[in-house]
Design a protein around this motif. Structure first.
Motif, short mmCIF file in Angstrom:
data_model
loop_
_atom_site.label_atom_id
_atom_site.label_comp_id
_atom_site.label_asym_id
_atom_site.label_seq_id
_atom_site.Cartn_x
_atom_site.Cartn_y
_atom_site.Cartn_z
N CYS A 1 0.73 -1.21 0.09
CA CYS A 1 0.03 0.04 0.06
C CYS A 1 0.73 1.41 0.09
N LYS A 2 2.01 1.29 1.07
CA LYS A 2 2.53 2.40 1.13
C LYS A 2 3.57 2.35 -0.19
N TYR A 3 4.05 1.48 -0.79
CA TYR A 3 4.96 1.57 -1.79
C TYR A 3 4.23 2.12 -2.95
N GLY A 4 2.94 1.57 -3.21
CA GLY A 4 2.07 2.01 -4.20
C GLY A 4 1.92 3.65 -4.27
N PHE A 5 1.61 4.04 -3.22
CA PHE A 5 1.38 5.51 -2.91
C PHE A 5 2.66 6.30 -3.23
N PHE A 6 3.69 5.42 -3.05
CA PHE A 6 5.07 6.27 -3.17
C PHE A 6 5.31 6.33 -4.72
N GLU A 7 5.09 5.39 -5.39
CA GLU A 7 5.04 5.37 -6.83
C GLU A 7 4.24 6.22 -7.32
N VAL A 8 3.13 6.17 -7.10
CA VAL A 8 1.92 7.39 -7.57
C VAL A 8 2.76 8.60 -7.46
N PHE A 9 2.90 8.97 -6.32
CA PHE A 9 3.52 10.21 -5.90
C PHE A 9 4.81 10.84 -6.56
N LYS A 10 5.54 9.76 -6.75
CA LYS A 10 6.75 9.95 -7.47
C LYS A 10 6.50 10.43 -9.10
N ALA A 11 5.52 9.46 -9.66
CA ALA A 11 4.98 9.80 -10.94
C ALA A 11 4.70 11.35 -11.21
N LEU A 12 3.68 11.73 -9.92
CA LEU A 12 2.85 12.75 -10.08
C LEU A 12 3.98 13.90 -10.05
N SER A 13 5.01 13.78 -9.33
CA SER A 13 5.81 14.91 -8.93
C SER A 13 6.96 15.20 -10.16
N GLY A 14 6.82 14.42 -11.20
CA GLY A 14 7.62 14.77 -12.26
C GLY A 14 9.38 14.29 -11.96
N VAL A 15 9.60 13.56 -11.11
CA VAL A 15 11.01 13.17 -11.07
C VAL A 15 11.49 12.21 -12.37
N ASN A 16 12.56 12.42 -12.86
CA ASN A 16 12.98 11.83 -14.13
C ASN A 16 12.46 12.49 -15.04
N SER A 17 11.74 13.46 -15.19
CA SER A 17 11.22 14.17 -16.38
C SER A 17 11.73 15.00 -16.93
N GLY A 18 13.16 15.50 -16.19
CA GLY A 18 14.00 16.55 -16.63
C GLY A 18 13.58 18.03 -16.38
N GLY A 19 12.61 18.00 -15.45
CA GLY A 19 11.86 19.33 -14.95
C GLY A 19 12.61 19.81 -13.73
N SER A 20 12.18 20.77 -13.11
CA SER A 20 12.45 21.20 -11.73
C SER A 20 12.55 20.27 -10.59
N LEU A 27 14.92 15.74 -1.98
CA LEU A 27 13.91 16.52 -1.19
C LEU A 27 12.50 16.13 -1.84
N THR A 28 12.26 15.79 -3.36
CA THR A 28 11.03 15.75 -3.88
C THR A 28 10.68 13.90 -3.40
N LEU A 29 11.95 13.06 -3.37
CA LEU A 29 11.49 11.69 -3.24
C LEU A 29 11.06 11.53 -1.65
N LEU A 30 11.82 12.46 -0.60
CA LEU A 30 11.72 12.13 0.67
C LEU A 30 10.11 12.87 0.86
N LEU A 31 9.54 13.89 0.00
CA LEU A 31 8.36 14.28 0.45
C LEU A 31 7.51 13.22 -0.17
N CYS A 32 7.82 12.62 -1.35
CA CYS A 32 6.80 11.70 -1.87
C CYS A 32 6.85 10.40 -0.74
N ALA A 33 7.68 9.91 -0.25
CA ALA A 33 7.88 9.00 0.69
C ALA A 33 6.90 9.23 1.98
N ALA A 34 7.29 10.44 2.48
CA ALA A 34 6.40 10.82 3.75
C ALA A 34 5.02 10.90 3.50
N SER A 35 4.64 11.24 2.34
CA SER A 35 3.06 11.59 2.03
C SER A 35 2.58 10.11 2.06
N ALA A 36 3.31 9.17 1.31
CA ALA A 36 2.74 7.84 1.17
C ALA A 36 2.73 7.22 2.49
#
Length: 82
Positions: A1-20, A27-36
């Motif tokens: 459950c938690k890992y699935g939420f992490f993957e969803v948040f990671k995709a929504l955050s745009g990590v690995n998309s070349g953006g900001s 920091l982005t991954l830590l926030l995704c993990a904490a939210s999940a």
């Protein structure tokens, strides 16, 4: 459950998309993990409470899990769930 939420948040955050988000990847991954973690715990804690009640008292869940969940909600209310 938690890992699935992490993957969803990671995709929504745009990590690995070349953006900001890539500039602040850690920091982005830590926030995704904490939210999940918070959302996953909010879902799993009441289920764990119901499971413990059913294990400790076999008559509590004699009609099945969903009846035990209804009984738990009636007895404990929102204070018991949160």
């Amino acid at each position: 459950c938690k890992y699935g939420f992490f993957e969803v948040f990671k995709a929504l955050s745009g990590v690995n998309s070349g953006g900001s988000a890539d500039d602040h990847r850690l920091l982005t991954l830590l926030l995704c993990a904490a939210s999940a973690e918070v959302i996953g715990s909010a879902f799993l804690t009441p289920l764990e409470q119901i499971r413990i009640k059913t294990v400790s008292d076999a008559s509590y869940a004699s009609d099945g899990f969903f009846e035990a969940a209804k009984k738990f909600a009636r007895e404990e209310g929102m204070d018991g769930i949160i």
